[in-house]
Write a protein that holds these residues in place. Structure first.
Motif, PDB file in Angstrom:
ATOM      1  N   LEU A   1     -15.136  -1.222 -12.872  1.00 56.82           N
ATOM      2  CA  LEU A   1     -15.964  -0.269 -12.131  1.00 56.82           C
ATOM      3  C   LEU A   1     -17.044  -0.977 -11.328  1.00 56.82           C
ATOM      4  N   GLU A   2     -17.512  -2.126 -11.826  1.00 58.68           N
ATOM      5  CA  GLU A   2     -18.567  -2.865 -11.135  1.00 58.68           C
ATOM      6  C   GLU A   2     -18.046  -3.714  -9.976  1.00 58.68           C
ATOM      7  N   ASP A   3     -16.738  -3.903  -9.882  1.00 58.46           N
ATOM      8  CA  ASP A   3     -16.156  -4.739  -8.838  1.00 58.46           C
ATOM      9  C   ASP A   3     -16.315  -4.052  -7.478  1.00 58.46           C
ATOM     10  N   PRO A   4     -17.066  -4.660  -6.523  1.00 60.76           N
ATOM     11  CA  PRO A   4     -17.271  -4.018  -5.221  1.00 60.76           C
ATOM     12  C   PRO A   4     -15.987  -3.892  -4.403  1.00 60.76           C
ATOM     13  N   ASN A   5     -14.989  -4.704  -4.696  1.00 58.69           N
ATOM     14  CA  ASN A   5     -13.699  -4.608  -4.005  1.00 58.69           C
ATOM     15  C   ASN A   5     -12.692  -3.854  -4.844  1.00 58.69           C
ATOM     16  N   GLY A   6     -13.194  -3.136  -5.837  1.00 56.94           N
ATOM     17  CA  GLY A   6     -12.339  -2.523  -6.854  1.00 56.94           C
ATOM     18  C   GLY A   6     -11.724  -1.215  -6.442  1.00 56.94           C
ATOM     19  N   LEU A   7     -12.046  -0.189  -7.148  1.00 58.46           N
ATOM     20  CA  LEU A   7     -11.315   1.066  -7.127  1.00 58.46           C
ATOM     21  C   LEU A   7     -11.837   2.057  -6.097  1.00 58.46           C
ATOM     22  N   THR A   8     -10.901   2.797  -5.480  1.00 58.93           N
ATOM     23  CA  THR A   8     -11.268   3.958  -4.673  1.00 58.93           C
ATOM     24  C   THR A   8     -11.216   5.180  -5.590  1.00 58.93           C
ATOM     25  N   PHE A   9     -11.773   6.281  -5.148  1.00 61.39           N
ATOM     26  CA  PHE A   9     -11.777   7.482  -5.977  1.00 61.39           C
ATOM     27  C   PHE A   9     -10.349   7.961  -6.244  1.00 61.39           C
TER      28      PHE A   9
ATOM     29  N   ALA B   1     -17.749   3.733 -10.227  1.00 56.55           N
ATOM     30  CA  ALA B   1     -16.889   2.843  -9.436  1.00 56.55           C
ATOM     31  C   ALA B   1     -17.635   2.284  -8.225  1.00 56.55           C
ATOM     32  N   ASP B   2     -17.197   1.117  -7.785  1.00 55.67           N
ATOM     33  CA  ASP B   2     -17.787   0.410  -6.651  1.00 55.67           C
ATOM     34  C   ASP B   2     -19.219  -0.035  -6.950  1.00 55.67           C
ATOM     35  N   ASN B   3     -19.501  -0.249  -8.239  1.00 57.10           N
ATOM     36  CA  ASN B   3     -20.805  -0.718  -8.706  1.00 57.10           C
ATOM     37  C   ASN B   3     -21.942   0.217  -8.287  1.00 57.10           C
ATOM     38  N   LEU B   4     -21.664   1.502  -8.223  1.00 50.28           N
ATOM     39  CA  LEU B   4     -22.661   2.504  -7.864  1.00 50.28           C
ATOM     40  C   LEU B   4     -23.475   2.844  -9.100  1.00 50.28           C
TER      41      LEU B   4
END
Length: 94
Positions: free
Chosen positions: A77-85, A53-56
């Motif tokens: 998962l690649e979206d930098p404005n996407g999901l928090t843990f 997640a967060d494109n890590l």
């Protein structure tokens, strides 16, 4: 589902982290996006290139990931404005 030491996970396999590594927390969903061999003295080790997640993006040992069909698309998962843990802990919306 544990894989044997000689079996490689195919690229695109949905995985979870079975332990915390760097900024990746235990239980974080991700994808295998590549496979590399890393030299270590007189032998080489296998690493999976993984996207979480967060494109890590991180190179993980086979013992640090496990196959798990989490249902999140790679693009999310690649979206930098996407999901928090915490959002990842909830089941995905269909």
């Amino acid at each position: 589902m544990r894989m044997s030491a000689n079996e490689l996970l195919p690229i695109g396999t949905q995985i979870i982290a079975v332990k915390a590594v760097g900024r990746v927390r235990k239980g974080a969903p991700g994808y295998v996006t590549g496979v590399v061999r890393t030299p270590f003295f007189f032998r080489s080790g296998l690493r999976y290139l993984c996207t979480f997640a967060d494109n890590l993006k991180l190179a993980m040992r086979p013992s640090e990931v496990d196959v798990f069909a989490h249902g999140y698309p790679l693009e999310r998962l690649e979206d930098p404005n996407g999901l928090t843990f915490e959002e990842l802990l909830r089941p995905p919306k269909k």
